[in-house]
Design an enzyme around this catalytic site. Structure first.
Site, short mmCIF file in Angstrom:
data_model
loop_
_atom_site.label_atom_id
_atom_site.label_comp_id
_atom_site.label_asym_id
_atom_site.label_seq_id
_atom_site.Cartn_x
_atom_site.Cartn_y
_atom_site.Cartn_z
N ASP A 186 41.96 19.61 53.29
CA ASP A 186 43.03 20.24 52.54
C ASP A 186 42.40 21.37 51.71
OD1 ASP A 186 45.58 20.55 51.17
OD2 ASP A 186 44.66 19.48 49.50
N ASP A 220 44.20 23.27 48.53
CA ASP A 220 44.53 23.32 47.11
C ASP A 220 44.06 22.07 46.38
OD1 ASP A 220 45.71 25.68 47.80
OD2 ASP A 220 47.77 24.98 47.59
#
Length: 300
Positions: A22, A24
């Site tokens: 991922d 963020d």
């Protein structure tokens, strides 16, 4: 190890093995799309008022939770500001903005994990709700294999401001990784996935080696219960290093931007260099003061 350091030569590729990260708050401090919007605002391609509204939407997402419908609307609004612009122009701007706004926000610990996989012969992809063009720039800058992200519709090389399909979030991330695994011949039982959010539970549950990185409280509890590996690269108070991650921090940012806009309106009639400088200082002070009050309420 700095993100711009050259990637060491990889070992011979391991068949069927890969790692998915991922972006963020996992690979990058804060929200990549916010950093991009701020860079656009600095170039007068996105107004500071628009940035304040966008930041407010992120506050609501953090306070109310990342409901798919709300997230879809937020990402659509974030993409709407590129409507009518050339894809090539936005990609070029994205590269500049990455270097200016994002390069120093990469978590060194997470990047080291990704580089370790590359050195061990595994492919590494970013998997994110961020627009795929921006995700690809980040992956390229970090020397990773590639990226999966939300797709913005374009016609004849021009953005329409609409999405193709849905936001790459939650179950959609897991579905995209399944498709990638089938296409690339990956064995998901021998793959890794890294995320900070409970919303990525479908992806984390899909692989043989799920890892929580800078986890939110729900994911931390889940990881402990399932005995998953946990890495937390945050130091001190966890809110201190995050650009757009917590409701209180976001509230401070929105308040500061709003204060700056209000002062700008009041001094519009005599916008001298000194006055403009005062606005910037006042806005910065408002953000800092609000953040201090949020993080240290007893000292307020």
């Amino acid at each position: 190890m700095h993100p711009d350091d050259p990637v060491p030569p990889a070992r011979p590729e391991v068949d069927g093995a890969a790692a998915f990260f991922d972006v963020d708050n996992t690979m990058m401090v804060g929200a990549s799309i916010y950093h991009f919007a701020r860079g656009m605002a600095a170039r007068d391609l996105f107004t500071w008022r628009d940035l304040a509204r966008f930041t407010a939407r992120q506050v609501r997402l953090r306070v109310q939770g990342e409901h798919p419908d709300d997230l879809q609307k937020s990402r659509e609004s974030a993409l709407a500001f590129v409507a009518g612009k050339q894809v090539a122009e936005i990609v070029s701007l994205g590269e500049e903005i990455y270097d200016e706004e994002m390069a120093d926000r990469i978590w060194a610990g997470t990047h080291a994990l990704a580089r370790g996989h590359l050195e061990d012969g595994r492919r590494v992809w970013l998997v994110t709700a961020t627009p795929v063009e921006l995700a690809t720039i980040i992956a390229d800058r970090l020397g990773l294999t590639g990226a999966l992200g939300t797709v913005a519709e374009s016609e004849d090389g021009v953005y329409t401001g609409r999405l193709v399909g849905t936001v790459l979030h939650g179950e959609a991330k897991a579905a995209a990784v399944r498709e990638l695994a089938a296409r690339e011949g990956l064995d998901l039982a021998h793959c890794w996935a890294y995320s900070d959010s409970i919303n990525d539970l479908p992806l984390l549950s899909l692989v043989g080696h799920p890892v929580a990185v800078n986890p939110d409280s729900a994911l931390r509890a889940e990881a402990r219960e399932r005995e998953w590996e946990i890495h937390d690269f945050r130091t001190g108070r966890k809110a201190a290093r995050i650009g757009i991650p917590t409701a209180l921090g976001l509230g401070a940012a929105v308040g500061g931007v709003a204060a700056g806009l209000s002062v700008r309106r009041r001094i519009a009639a005599d916008a001298t260099p000194a006055a403009v400088s005062a606005v910037g200082s006042a806005s910065a002070w408002a953000v800092a003061a609000a953040r201090r009050r949020a993080l240290h309420p007893r000292a307020a």
